[in-house]
Each structure stands twice: as C-alpha cells, then as structure tokens.
Write an enzyme that holds these catalytic residues in place. Structure first.
Site, PDB file in Angstrom:
ATOM      1  N   GLY A 209       0.824  -1.204   0.000  1.00 20.73           N
ATOM      2  CA  GLY A 209       0.000   0.000   0.000  1.00 20.73           C
ATOM      3  C   GLY A 209       0.855   1.250   0.000  1.00 20.73           C
ATOM      4  CE  LYS A 210       0.342   6.519  -3.088  1.00 17.61           C
ATOM      5  NZ  LYS A 210      -0.304   7.359  -4.121  1.00 17.61           N
ATOM      6  N   GLY A 212       1.722   8.207   3.740  1.00 21.52           N
ATOM      7  CA  GLY A 212       1.694   9.615   3.384  1.00 21.52           C
ATOM      8  C   GLY A 212       2.945  10.082   2.675  1.00 21.52           C
ATOM      9  CG  PHE A 213       5.664  11.423   4.314  1.00 21.17           C
ATOM     10  CD1 PHE A 213       5.718  12.730   3.869  1.00 21.17           C
ATOM     11  CD2 PHE A 213       5.033  11.154   5.519  1.00 21.17           C
ATOM     12  CE1 PHE A 213       5.164  13.758   4.612  1.00 21.17           C
ATOM     13  CE2 PHE A 213       4.477  12.168   6.271  1.00 21.17           C
ATOM     14  CZ  PHE A 213       4.538  13.480   5.817  1.00 21.17           C
ATOM     15  CD  GLU A 215       6.446   1.988  -3.698  1.00 23.12           C
ATOM     16  OE1 GLU A 215       6.062   2.096  -4.868  1.00 23.12           O
ATOM     17  OE2 GLU A 215       7.421   1.282  -3.360  1.00 23.12           O
ATOM     18  CB  VAL A 216       3.366   0.219   3.299  1.00 21.62           C
ATOM     19  CG1 VAL A 216       3.490  -0.864   4.366  1.00 21.62           C
ATOM     20  CG2 VAL A 216       3.186   1.586   3.941  1.00 21.62           C
ATOM     21  CE  LYS A 231       3.907   5.295   7.592  1.00 20.11           C
ATOM     22  NZ  LYS A 231       3.040   5.663   8.753  1.00 20.11           N
ATOM     23  CG  ASP A 327      -6.268   9.273  11.694  1.00 20.20           C
ATOM     24  OD1 ASP A 327      -7.396   9.691  11.355  1.00 20.20           O
ATOM     25  OD2 ASP A 327      -5.391   8.948  10.875  1.00 20.20           O
TER      26      ASP A 327
END
Length: 640
Positions: A209-210, A212-213, A215-216, A231, A327
């Site tokens: 996945g993605k 905020g800064f 890829e994961v 991450k 969050d």
C-alpha cells in the site's frame, strides 16, 4: 489478474509461509548473529544498569536467562520461578472452570511443601517458600481450596505470595545472577541488539500500500526469517512538506509503546533516499476492507464486541503512556494472521504533557469529535468518540454522520457532527445502543470514558465496565469479555483470515509516487536522520529471536567436549586468536602451497629419471624453472 500481480503474490505468500522457519533464514544467518567475547559487552552493563525490573521483567531474553540460571544453580530459586510461572498461567488460563481449578490445586501443592519434610531436605533443609509467613500461606491455601470448588475460580487468589516471591527473587538470587555467565550472555544479546541496521538486513517483497510519504511493502529479516511491513518515508518528500517533526514523533511514539493491540516498531534505519520504519506485518487486511468488501451491511455483535474490546485495550495502553491517538477509523485497524486487531498509523498521535488539554484540527472528516471540529481544547475523550464511531459503523455498515461515497461537503459533515443526533436501526441491541450513545455524546464531560474518572487516562475502565462488554445476550451470541485472557491474547477471534489470501490491492492498482523536484538535502538533514536511524527496538527484536528459535539454537554455553565456549571464558580472546592463527588457510595460501608442492614433485620426478641434482645438467634447471613458471601461470589463470 495481471501476471506481475500473480508473481508478486506467489513470492510473497511463499515467504510468509516460511517466515520464522529455518527455510526462511539466510544460509549465513549464524554469521549475522555471532557473539563477541563477553568483555566487549561490559559497556552494555553500564548503559542499561542492573535493576531486576528491567532485566527480568521487561527484557524477554533476560527473563529466560534468569530462569535458566535459577534452574541450573539453586533448587529453591528454580521453585520460585516455577511458582511464578504457574500463577501467571493460572491468571491467564483459557478456561474459567476445570483447567483453572487444576492449576489452583497444583499451586497449592507447591505452597504446602513448607510442611513437607522430604522436599525440605532436598533443598538444603530449607523449603523454597521459607520466606513466606505461615499466615500468608495458610490464608492463600484456604482461599485456593475453596476456589477449587467454585464454577469460576477467582484469578487473584495468589497475588500476595506472588508479590513476596518477586521481592525475594530480586534480592539475593538476582545479585548472584549478575555475577555469572548467564548475565554475560544477556549482555552479548544486548550487544547484538545494538548493531547497526541497513537495507542489507532485509529481503523486500511486494508493495502492500501507500503511506503519506512513501510505499509500504513486505520484508523479511535475513537472520531470522521473520516477516515485517516496511514503511518508507522518502527523504525529499518529508522535507518538501516540512514533516520532519511529524515523522520523528511517529517513530518515537511507536518505539515507546509496547502493546499487543498497537502495531510495534521493530527496526528504524535509513537508506540513501528514505527513512524506514519496520513494523508488525498484519496479513489480514484492515476493517474497512472486511466491512465493505467481505461483509457489506455490518458485522454481528459478537464480532463487533471482540474488535471493540481489543481496540479499547490498545487505546488504554496508549493513554497510560499519555499518548492521544486522534485518528481512529476502520482503515487504521488491521487484522493479523489469526484475526486479532491492532491500531496502526500513529502519524497524528501526540503525547500529552502532564495530561494538559491540547488544541488542533487533525483527524479524518466524519470521525473527528465535536470539540476538534469546533477548534476547542481536548484530551482523551476524542479517542472514545472515535471508538463510538467505529462501533456504530461496524454494526450499521455505514458511518454515523456520513454515508460511504456520499457526495457531501466537509462543512456539512462537520455540522452533522456538531448538531445532529445519530440514528439507530433494529441492528443495535439495547446494550450496543446505550454504548454508542454514551461514546457519541456531544459534550466531552458527559461522554462515556470521561465521567467519574479519577485520572484522565483511566477512561478505559469505565468503558470496560459497560454491559455491552460484561453481560451475556443470547439473541446476539454476545458473552462477557474475559479481560485478563484477552490482554494475554488467549481469546479466540471470531474470524480468521485465509492464510493463502493477500488482503491488499493488486500491485498495478497501487499508484506510484511522483518524483520530488526542487529539494536538496544538506548537513542539517543529516543530523535529523541520525535521530531517526536507531536500529533495533529492544523488546520486539528479542521476541523475534525467541519466536524464530534463533535464541534456542545460539544460546549454548558449552562445547561438545564439555568446556565453556570461548566467548564466555576469561581467556577466550587469547584462545580465539590462537585458533585463528592455526585455522584453515585462506584461498591464496592454499593455492600457492599447492603450486609449491607441484614444483617439488617435478624435481622429485627428475631425480627418479637419473638426473644428478648435486651436479645438474644444463637441462635439469630449465625443466624445474619451466615447471615453476607453468605453475605460476596456472595460478594466475585460476585467480582470474
């Protein structure tokens, strides 16, 4: 499905299945985990200190080595450790009935040994529990005897002798432990733990996945075979968005928290282009995927209760560290291989100094509490509002203030949060309805988790006491939550993910980040990266060594001949130097030795042919020289 995705998934699943097993480790894994001589590790002793609570109770490897020391050196110490282990097993037993009663009987038998003359004589005329008063033992035995007849025995009946046993072990036994080779071995493990970490420590697999800064992706530790999620925070992207403080804050909070209900940070390191956080790999996907792709319409209450209970425990552990999450939403709750959940993505988490309220409009639209929307000061109550939103969404199949994919402006959603009352369908039982109403109260002072609380961080206790968690309901299949067992991870989840499935988007469907232009890294950035690049995180790394059996395989103290291993002997360094001095020659040494033998053999052959070596003919020397040159040429060819 595209061929790229099939290949990526196949390789990833194969690595996942081998994770932690010998076939998941590098062939050279023992080279990565070589112990130094214990004298090189003495600085670790000064750095970490020697308190019992740190070494034995907080360090997984420290606890194992202390128990090993007790077993090997003193029967009384060993019995104390056995007593502690049985009490811990009793308190977290899966069964509140016969299994717990049997454990109680076994513990009573240990305590009753104070009057057992046979056992007394086997421990130098002193029973293991001699430090316990007769009153403590008799009271405990009496309570335990009655508990063996109860349908659900109490879990705290051995708390007092357990406390006194701990006080005993932390005195003389621990003082003896730190003078032995077992403590030296602990320091050696700590030395390995402190080694630098870089990209060569891991194998990388498919993108999951993605963030905020960056890829994961999935990764695997070469030394142990354990799988993690990597991450990446791209350095230039972090700098362009002035997110250095935010990134470091997330890393420091993850490093501080040690909870089975919050993703753990295992390693932190840097590459040329990225800052890297190595986190718990959660293979089961997130709640949003399960809620809207696999179970549209909502979960049953039994499943909702399980997830809500584990999330509550995760928030409780964060709040006890004075950390506000801010969050909470379905995509931030991840499932592991067995169906347990953890809170993830602590990018917006913040530490409250002295529990003082803070101010800041952060979070996700539709999940932010009214006080955040109104830009007022707030504290832990905003997290309990998030729990209310999450429970409502899991039952109803949609969020309380916004339909999924609804085209609505942010201002309208925030107005609903401030003013509208959420609506409840027949899907909600009475207990679920009152729980959500209590958690979604507009006024923080009247919100469940914020009332009648002595300390702000203790709100979880009020929520745990709610009937939704503590009463049975035959209509929904809901049962009281066994909190002690749940904290120990011994409650079976209501859903277990498919081990052959990949709960992530296809590789080609995950958008790639664009190249960051116009950003240059300088010396100031290098100083910041030094704060981030701290390597292994202690407890997760030690747990990894134990789970993957690296600890069991490497934790040897004696050679086959019965002598102490060199790295634990006082003269071990000299022994190793001597061993290296007579060790197997290197490649070039062996090569030239072989050529010298060939030259000598050639001379010997000439002698057999009748050549007088005392008065060599004109052809003898050239023959030997030619043989030598041929050997040298052959050697050069071999080296190339």
């Amino acid at each position: 499905m595209e061929i790229e995705n099939i290949v990526a998934n196949t390789v990833y699943i194969k690595a996942r299945e081998s994770g932690g097993q010998k076939k998941g480790k590098s062939k050279k894994w023992k080279n990565y985990l070589q112990f130094p001589h214990y004298t090189e590790c003495i600085p670790q002793k000064k750095e970490n200190g020697e308190p019992y609570a740190f070494v034995v109770e907080k360090q997984p490897i420290g606890k194992l080595l202390f128990h090993e020391f007790c077993q090997a050196t003193n029967p009384q110490y060993h019995q104390c450790c056995q007593f502690q282990t049985k009490v811990e097993e009793y308190e977290t037993s899966d069964d509140d009935g016969q299994s717990r009663r049997d454990l109680a009987s076994a513990i009573v038998a240990l305590l009753s040994s104070k009057n057992d003359q046979d056992l007394s004589s086997s421990i130098d005329e002193e029973v293991w529990c001699a430090f316990l008063s007769d009153e403590v033992i008799s009271t405990c035995i009496s309570t335990a005897d009655s508990a063996t007849h109860d349908s659900e025995p109490r879990s705290d009946i051995f708390s007092e002798p357990y406390r006194l046993t701990r006080e005993y072990l932390k005195q003389k036994p621990f003082a003896e432990f730190i003078q032995t080779m077992y403590f030296h071995r602990f320091l050696q493990w700590k030395w390995l733990e402190k080694r630098p970490v870089d990209k060569h420590t891991f194998r990388l697999y498919r993108v999951l996945g993605k963030g905020g800064f960056g890829e994961v992706c999935a990764c695997q530790v070469r030394a142990s075979g354990k799988m993690y999620a990597l991450k990446k925070l791209e350095k230039k992207r972090v700098k362009k968005r002035h997110a250095e403080t935010l990134s470091l804050n997330e890393k420091q909070i993850l490093q501080k928290v040690n909870s089975p209900f919050v993703v753990s940070l295992a390693y932190a390191y840097e590459t040329k282009d990225a800052l890297c956080l190595v986190l718990t790999l959660m293979n089961g996907g997130d709640l949003k995927f399960h809620l809207y792709n696999l179970m549209p319409g909502g979960f049953d209450e039994k499943r909702v209760q399980f997830y809500a209970a584990e999330i509550t425990l995760g928030l409780q552990h964060l709040h006890l560290e004075h950390i506000l999450y801010r969050d909470l939403k379905p995509e931030n709750i991840l499932l592991d291989d067995f169906g347990h959940v953890r809170i993830s993505d602590l990018g917006l988490a913040v530490e409250l100094k002295d529990n003082e309220p803070i101010k800041g409009r952060v979070g996700t639209v539709g999940y932010m509490a009214p006080e955040i929307v109104k830009n007022e000061r707030y504290t832990y109550g905003v997290d309990w509002w998030g729990v209310g939103c999450l429970i409502y969404e899991m039952i109803e199949g949609k969020a309380p203030f916004r339909q999924r994919k609804e085209k609505v402006k942010r201002e309208e959603v925030e107005r609903r949060v401030r003013e509208d009352q959420e609506k409840y369908s027949e899907k909600f039982s009475e207990a679920a309805r009152t729980l959500c109403r209590g958690l979604l109260h507009k006024e923080p002072g009247f919100r469940l988790g914020c009332r009648r609380v002595g300390k702000p961080e203790d709100g979880a206790e009020e929520i745990r006491a709610h009937p939704f968690f503590n009463t049975a309901d035959t209509a929904t299949g809901r049962e009281p939550v066994p909190w002690k067992k749940m904290e120990a991870g011994k409650v079976t989840p209501p859903f277990c993910p498919d081990p052959r499935a990949v709960y992530a988007k296809d590789v080609l469907d995950i958008e790639q980040f664009s190249t960051v232009k116009g950003v240059r890294l300088d010396a100031t950035d290098t100083q910041f990266y030094g704060k981030f690049n701290t390597g292994c995180v202690s407890i997760p790394w030690q747990s990894e060594m134990i789970e993957t059996e690296c600890f069991a395989e490497l934790n040897t103290f004696y050679e086959e001949d019965g002598s102490l291993v060199w790295n634990l002997r006082p003269d071990g360094i000299n022994m190793e130097e001597r061993r290296n001095g007579t060790s197997k020659p290197g490649f070039f040494s062996r090569l030239f030795r072989k050529k010298n033998i060939e030259v000598t053999k050639s001379l010997h052959d000439l002698s057999r042919l009748g050549v007088d070596q005392q008065q060599p003919s004109t052809s003898a020397k050239p023959a030997a020289v030619r043989s030598s040159r041929a050997a040298s040429a052959s050697g050069r060819t071999s080296m190339i």
